[in-house]
Design a protein around this motif. Structure first.
Motif, short mmCIF file in Angstrom:
data_model
loop_
_atom_site.label_atom_id
_atom_site.label_comp_id
_atom_site.label_asym_id
_atom_site.label_seq_id
_atom_site.Cartn_x
_atom_site.Cartn_y
_atom_site.Cartn_z
N GLN A 41 0.66 -1.18 0.02
CA GLN A 41 -0.06 0.10 -0.17
C GLN A 41 1.04 1.24 -0.03
O GLN A 41 1.85 1.34 0.89
CB GLN A 41 -0.80 -0.07 1.21
CG GLN A 41 -1.78 -1.26 1.31
CD GLN A 41 -2.94 -1.03 0.19
OE1 GLN A 41 -3.49 -0.09 -0.05
NE2 GLN A 41 -3.16 -2.18 -0.43
N HIS A 128 -4.55 9.34 -0.10
CA HIS A 128 -5.04 8.65 -1.15
C HIS A 128 -4.34 7.31 -1.33
O HIS A 128 -2.89 7.33 -1.90
CB HIS A 128 -5.13 9.43 -2.53
CG HIS A 128 -5.18 8.73 -3.95
ND1 HIS A 128 -6.72 8.42 -4.18
CD2 HIS A 128 -4.78 8.19 -4.73
CE1 HIS A 128 -6.73 7.78 -5.01
NE2 HIS A 128 -5.65 7.49 -5.39
N GLU A 130 -2.82 3.50 -2.53
CA GLU A 130 -2.96 2.57 -3.97
C GLU A 130 -2.29 1.59 -3.71
O GLU A 130 -1.31 1.51 -2.75
CB GLU A 130 -2.17 3.68 -5.11
CG GLU A 130 -2.85 4.87 -5.46
CD GLU A 130 -2.00 5.72 -6.52
OE1 GLU A 130 -0.78 5.20 -6.69
OE2 GLU A 130 -2.36 6.65 -7.12
N SER A 131 -2.85 0.48 -4.27
CA SER A 131 -2.20 -1.05 -4.06
C SER A 131 -1.19 -0.90 -5.14
O SER A 131 -1.50 -0.72 -6.52
CB SER A 131 -3.08 -1.99 -4.22
OG SER A 131 -3.90 -1.74 -3.22
N ARG A 132 0.12 -1.31 -4.81
CA ARG A 132 1.14 -1.52 -6.07
C ARG A 132 1.55 -2.88 -6.03
O ARG A 132 2.27 -3.35 -5.07
CB ARG A 132 2.16 -0.54 -5.87
CG ARG A 132 2.93 -0.50 -6.97
CD ARG A 132 4.06 0.64 -6.88
NE ARG A 132 4.41 1.14 -5.73
CZ ARG A 132 5.28 2.27 -5.49
NH1 ARG A 132 5.78 2.88 -6.42
NH2 ARG A 132 5.31 2.79 -4.44
#
Length: 170
Positions: A41, A128, A130-132
């Motif tokens: 994350q 914010h 984000e999944s990477r």
């Protein structure tokens, strides 16, 4: 065999021993058992802004002309009354009364400047997330042994392996 032939055969045999002792590398395939994406994350904060309309009190706008004209008129009227030092007092009292009356007449009901609507931009920072994908944890079977490795790609049903064979050291 003569001695010279025996020496040549011996040299060839002993010369090839180091080659036989070196590792042999080859490629083979293992059967993939499980692939798990490695996800992390990551927070990328961003600004969110919107415009609000607020009522702003305007400063009081009072006119000065009425008090000036009223003060002059009151002084003229006061000077017509009495005599001597009484006339001076009547002139001063007339000027004050005239200034107050003139101010009230000019600024009648104007207690302030009123309100006005004004646009105000409001911003705040919000998280914010984000999944990477960071790679893949791959479990595979090779010749009855289970192995696990992290790879940069999903290998599919089978994984290509580089196998190295070398003799054990004693």
């Amino acid at each position: 065999m003569n001695l010279q032939a025996k020496l040549i055969v011996s040299a060839l045999c002993f010369g090839s021993l180091p080659l036989l002792a070196q590792a042999a590398d080859f490629e083979d395939y293992g059967r993939v058992i499980r692939v798990s994406p490695q996800v992390e994350q990551v927070n990328r904060p961003r600004q969110e802004c919107h415009t609000e309309y607020v009522q702003v009190q305007q400063p009081q706008q009072r006119g000065m002309g009425g008090s000036v004209v009223g003060g002059i008129a009151g002084a003229l009227l006061g000077s017509q009354v009495g005599g001597g030092s009484g006339r001076t007092a009547a002139t001063a009292a007339g000027a004050i009364a005239g200034a107050i009356t003139g101010d009230r007449m000019e600024n009648n009901g104007n207690n302030g400047g009123g309100t006005q609507e004004q646009a105000v931009k409001q911003c705040r920072t919000v998280d914010h997330w984000e999944s990477r994908n960071n790679g893949y944890e791959v479990s595979y079977d090779y010749k009855g042994h289970k192995y696990t490795s992290v790879m940069s790609y999903d290998p599919g049903q089978r994984v290509k392996l580089r196998v190295s064979v070398e003799p054990a050291q004693q």
